[in-house]
Design a protein around this motif. Structure first.
Motif, mmCIF file in Angstrom:
data_model
loop_
_atom_site.group_PDB
_atom_site.id
_atom_site.type_symbol
_atom_site.label_atom_id
_atom_site.label_comp_id
_atom_site.label_asym_id
_atom_site.label_seq_id
_atom_site.Cartn_x
_atom_site.Cartn_y
_atom_site.Cartn_z
ATOM 1 N N PRO A 132 0.811 -1.248 -0.066
ATOM 2 C CA PRO A 132 -0.016 0.009 -0.184
ATOM 3 C C PRO A 132 0.976 1.147 0.058
ATOM 4 O O PRO A 132 0.523 2.534 -0.189
ATOM 5 C CB PRO A 132 -0.841 -0.038 1.143
ATOM 6 N N MET A 199 -3.332 2.177 -4.750
ATOM 7 C CA MET A 199 -3.807 2.160 -3.216
ATOM 8 C C MET A 199 -3.572 3.435 -2.732
ATOM 9 O O MET A 199 -2.748 4.343 -3.267
ATOM 10 C CB MET A 199 -3.303 0.848 -2.711
ATOM 11 N N LYS A 201 -4.201 5.774 1.443
ATOM 12 C CA LYS A 201 -4.540 5.734 2.670
ATOM 13 C C LYS A 201 -5.200 6.913 3.090
ATOM 14 O O LYS A 201 -5.580 7.362 4.415
ATOM 15 C CB LYS A 201 -3.225 5.432 3.579
ATOM 16 N N GLN A 208 -13.441 1.479 -1.603
ATOM 17 C CA GLN A 208 -13.402 0.377 -1.078
ATOM 18 C C GLN A 208 -14.073 -0.737 -1.518
ATOM 19 O O GLN A 208 -15.389 -0.821 -1.260
ATOM 20 C CB GLN A 208 -13.616 0.617 0.389
ATOM 21 N N TRP A 229 -7.954 -6.680 0.580
ATOM 22 C CA TRP A 229 -6.817 -5.669 0.777
ATOM 23 C C TRP A 229 -7.486 -4.255 1.154
ATOM 24 O O TRP A 229 -8.685 -4.373 1.287
ATOM 25 C CB TRP A 229 -6.262 -5.242 -0.808
ATOM 26 N N GLY A 230 -6.861 -3.091 0.920
ATOM 27 C CA GLY A 230 -7.273 -1.795 1.643
ATOM 28 C C GLY A 230 -8.014 -1.069 0.445
ATOM 29 O O GLY A 230 -8.448 -1.738 -0.436
ATOM 30 N N THR A 231 -7.904 0.191 0.416
ATOM 31 C CA THR A 231 -8.909 0.908 -0.477
ATOM 32 C C THR A 231 -7.908 1.464 -1.544
ATOM 33 O O THR A 231 -6.548 1.563 -1.435
ATOM 34 C CB THR A 231 -9.000 2.570 0.202
#
Length: 249
Positions: A132, A199, A201, A208, A229-231
């Motif tokens: 990320p 990606m 943060k 998302q 996984w994340g955003t």
């Protein structure tokens, strides 16, 4: 002998001589007519026969030569028929041959991989985890496994739709311009493809995903896998987004 008797005797001799001359002439006439008939019929027959032979083969060859030509013609016809039979047989064999119809497409009887015969999952071990913090983007891999009992062929771009938790917000990912080819998967074999990910943060301007719907090439139904996984940077309206799909293999 009196003069009157002498005259009668001379007259009878003259009549006999004349009769003999007439008889001889008649005999010659009959002989000439008979000879002309005999010699005229037979040569005429031979000439007709010869003319017919010339017309039949166009070369004026003898009857024996005609028979030889006829035999040669029959032999050539038989050879032509013999040559035709193997050709027809080979053609039939070729037409019914599965390997010939497959023609290097992964082997005889190998069909493309269907959605029902595959399972999909994100690769999550080791280096497969996307970074990320990568400034230039990162990648994630989706693994496709042949769960069927027979081989199948797969290649090209899969379709990938990201969707939110409630499914209301979808993102159909763009495709890269990379070249591709097809591969054959034996039962239990796997292949994969990568997603380039942008990606983030940040608390704003993100997307998302909750799931990814994966549609194998040339298929219309998809396999749904959870997003681990994340955003992502929300680039659903971008012309050249940083999140896109690469081909299989």
């Amino acid at each position: 002998m009196s003069s009157s008797a002498t005259v009668r005797t001379a007259r009878r001799r003259t009549l006999r001589i004349a009769a003999a001359v007439l008889t001889a002439a008649a005999g010659l006439t009959l002989t000439a007519c008979s000879g002309a008939d005999a010699t005229g019929a037979k040569p005429a027959g031979r000439v007709d026969s010869g003319a017919a032979a010339v017309e039949s083969n166009g070369t004026g060859s003898s009857a024996g030569a005609q028979e030889s030509d006829a035999q040669a013609g029959s032999g050539a016809k038989a050879d032509a028929q013999a040559d035709a039979k193997p050709d027809a047989k080979v053609g039939g064999t070729g037409k019914g041959s599965g390997s010939a119809q497959a023609g290097g497409g992964g082997g005889a009887g190998v069909q493309r991989c269907h959605t029902s015969g595959l399972k999909a999952a994100f690769a999550t071990g080791g280096d497969a985890v996307p970074d990320p913090d990568a400034s230039g983007g990162t990648t994630a891999s989706i693994v496709l496994t042949n769960k069927g009992s027979s081989s199948c062929k797969i290649g090209g771009f899969p379709g990938v739709d990201l969707k939110s938790e409630n499914g209301g917000e979808r993102w159909s990912l763009a495709r890269s311009s990379k070249a591709f080819s097809s591969i054959t998967l034996q039962p239990g074999d796997s292949t994969d493809f990568t997603l380039n990910l942008a990606m983030t943060k940040e608390e704003t301007g993100f997307y998302q995903p909750a799931y990814a719907d994966v549609t194998p090439p040339n298929e219309t139904t998809s396999l749904t896998v959870e997003w681990p996984w994340g955003t992502l940077v929300d680039q659903r309206g971008a012309t050249h987004p940083g999140t896109f799909v690469n081909p299989i293999g």
